[in-house]
Design a protein around this motif. Structure first.
Motif, PDB file in Angstrom:
ATOM      1  N   SER A   1      51.123  45.442  32.393  1.00 46.04           N
ATOM      2  CA  SER A   1      51.064  44.712  33.514  1.00 46.04           C
ATOM      3  C   SER A   1      51.181  44.358  34.559  1.00 46.04           C
ATOM      4  O   SER A   1      51.018  43.138  34.558  1.00 46.04           O
ATOM      5  CB  SER A   1      52.724  44.965  33.350  1.00 46.04           C
TER       6      SER A   1
ATOM      7  N   VAL B   1      49.502  40.382  36.129  1.00 46.36           N
ATOM      8  CA  VAL B   1      49.691  40.207  37.055  1.00 46.36           C
ATOM      9  C   VAL B   1      48.046  40.171  37.498  1.00 46.36           C
ATOM     10  O   VAL B   1      48.120  38.804  38.839  1.00 46.36           O
ATOM     11  CB  VAL B   1      50.003  41.260  37.600  1.00 46.36           C
TER      12      VAL B   1
ATOM     13  N   GLY C   1      50.583  30.705  35.593  1.00 48.21           N
ATOM     14  CA  GLY C   1      50.509  31.990  35.948  1.00 48.21           C
ATOM     15  C   GLY C   1      51.726  32.420  35.400  1.00 48.21           C
ATOM     16  O   GLY C   1      52.089  34.231  35.854  1.00 48.21           O
ATOM     17  N   ILE C   2      52.631  31.845  36.067  1.00 44.14           N
ATOM     18  CA  ILE C   2      54.291  31.919  35.448  1.00 44.14           C
ATOM     19  C   ILE C   2      54.807  32.713  34.558  1.00 44.14           C
ATOM     20  O   ILE C   2      55.599  33.879  34.191  1.00 44.14           O
ATOM     21  CB  ILE C   2      55.470  30.536  36.235  1.00 44.14           C
TER      22      ILE C   2
ATOM     23  N   ALA D   1      52.946  34.043  32.284  1.00 41.79           N
ATOM     24  CA  ALA D   1      51.625  35.422  32.285  1.00 41.79           C
ATOM     25  C   ALA D   1      52.792  36.823  32.921  1.00 41.79           C
ATOM     26  O   ALA D   1      53.213  37.963  32.740  1.00 41.79           O
ATOM     27  CB  ALA D   1      49.930  35.366  33.087  1.00 41.79           C
ATOM     28  N   LEU D   2      53.007  36.400  34.831  1.00 38.12           N
ATOM     29  CA  LEU D   2      54.271  37.083  35.323  1.00 38.12           C
ATOM     30  C   LEU D   2      54.984  37.413  34.292  1.00 38.12           C
ATOM     31  O   LEU D   2      56.178  38.699  34.756  1.00 38.12           O
ATOM     32  CB  LEU D   2      54.225  35.985  36.491  1.00 38.12           C
ATOM     33  N   LEU D   3      55.795  36.364  33.652  1.00 37.05           N
ATOM     34  CA  LEU D   3      57.196  36.167  32.907  1.00 37.05           C
ATOM     35  C   LEU D   3      56.610  37.841  32.479  1.00 37.05           C
ATOM     36  O   LEU D   3      57.489  38.817  31.559  1.00 37.05           O
ATOM     37  CB  LEU D   3      57.555  35.428  32.402  1.00 37.05           C
TER      38      LEU D   3
ATOM     39  N   ALA E   1      54.685  39.809  32.324  1.00 42.48           N
ATOM     40  CA  ALA E   1      54.101  41.490  32.666  1.00 42.48           C
ATOM     41  C   ALA E   1      55.583  42.175  32.981  1.00 42.48           C
ATOM     42  O   ALA E   1      55.970  42.935  33.045  1.00 42.48           O
ATOM     43  CB  ALA E   1      53.586  40.701  34.313  1.00 42.48           C
ATOM     44  N   ALA E   2      56.447  41.214  33.671  1.00 48.52           N
ATOM     45  CA  ALA E   2      57.866  41.797  33.991  1.00 48.52           C
ATOM     46  C   ALA E   2      58.532  42.015  32.753  1.00 48.52           C
ATOM     47  O   ALA E   2      59.096  43.193  32.690  1.00 48.52           O
ATOM     48  CB  ALA E   2      58.706  40.477  34.135  1.00 48.52           C
TER      49      ALA E   2
ATOM     50  N   SER F   1      53.340  35.608  26.066  1.00 45.22           N
ATOM     51  CA  SER F   1      52.074  35.736  26.246  1.00 45.22           C
ATOM     52  C   SER F   1      51.450  34.430  25.550  1.00 45.22           C
ATOM     53  O   SER F   1      50.585  34.109  25.136  1.00 45.22           O
ATOM     54  CB  SER F   1      51.404  36.705  25.603  1.00 45.22           C
TER      55      SER F   1
ATOM     56  N   ALA G   1      46.515  36.877  36.229  1.00 40.42           N
ATOM     57  CA  ALA G   1      47.389  35.609  36.710  1.00 40.42           C
ATOM     58  C   ALA G   1      47.228  34.970  38.175  1.00 40.42           C
ATOM     59  O   ALA G   1      47.541  33.686  38.364  1.00 40.42           O
ATOM     60  CB  ALA G   1      49.161  36.103  35.938  1.00 40.42           C
ATOM     61  N   GLY G   2      46.926  36.490  39.163  1.00 37.48           N
ATOM     62  CA  GLY G   2      46.616  35.555  40.007  1.00 37.48           C
ATOM     63  C   GLY G   2      45.641  34.658  40.108  1.00 37.48           C
ATOM     64  O   GLY G   2      45.274  34.092  41.156  1.00 37.48           O
TER      65      GLY G   2
END
Length: 175
Positions: free
Chosen positions: A86, A90, A43-44, A46-48, A50-51, A155, A93-94
């Motif tokens: 993105s 997210v 998840g972390i 994936a958030l990176l 997405a950023a 990714s 990732a959630g």
């Protein structure tokens, strides 16, 4: 003629299912969940990723405004694809943070898809030679190529962690 009386332990047709533990002494098997450390890591990452996609989309907005004051077709495509990708990352990732196994597999699939799309899909659609695409991605000369290269790295790592999270199941209470 009267219906048969209900038998203890087994619900009859049309009868409500009894709540609580089964009467024969066994407890119900707990629901399987994705592995906690791997799900959090995926998840972390994936958030990176997405950023990095948001960075890529914002770079295209600023370049379009500064360069010619208008949006070209490729710039609109970059902005829309970066924003949509993105948001999807997210959301996946959630669900992975929530330790849902289908969410982890979805995150895995989308991460793999996004890497393949950047390497193979964009050159095919845009007519760019594969070598030029790879050179642009890993040249780190512009901010957009840096964002895409980092998105690929994050990714790939998120896909590996999501596959581990989905395949190594945990049983028990939600933590």
């Amino acid at each position: 003629m009267q219906p048969n009386p209900p038998q203890p332990g087994f619900p009859q047709y049309g009868q409500p299912t009894p709540s609580g533990p089964p009467p024969w002494g066994h407890t119900a098997r707990p629901k399987s969940r994705a592995n906690t450390p791997a799900a959090v890591t995926a998840g972390i990452l994936a958030l990176l990723a997405a950023a990095m996609l948001v960075w890529f989309a914002l770079y295209n907005v600023f370049v379009a405004v500064e360069a010619n004051g208008g949006l070209s077709g490729i710039t609109v495509q970059n902005i829309v694809s970066g924003t949509v990708a993105s948001v999807v990352l997210v959301v996946a990732a959630g669900f992975t943070f929530a330790r849902r196994i289908p969410g982890a597999w979805t995150l895995f699939g989308f991460c793999v898809f996004s890497v393949v799309a950047v390497f193979a899909g964009m050159p095919l659609v845009g007519g760019t030679p594969f070598g030029s695409q790879v050179k642009w991605l890993f040249s780190f000369d512009d901010s957009d190529s840096t964002a895409m290269a980092l998105m690929i790295v994050f990714s790939v790592l998120a896909a590996v962690a999501a596959a581990i999270a989905a395949s190594v199941k945990s049983y028990g209470k939600k933590s």
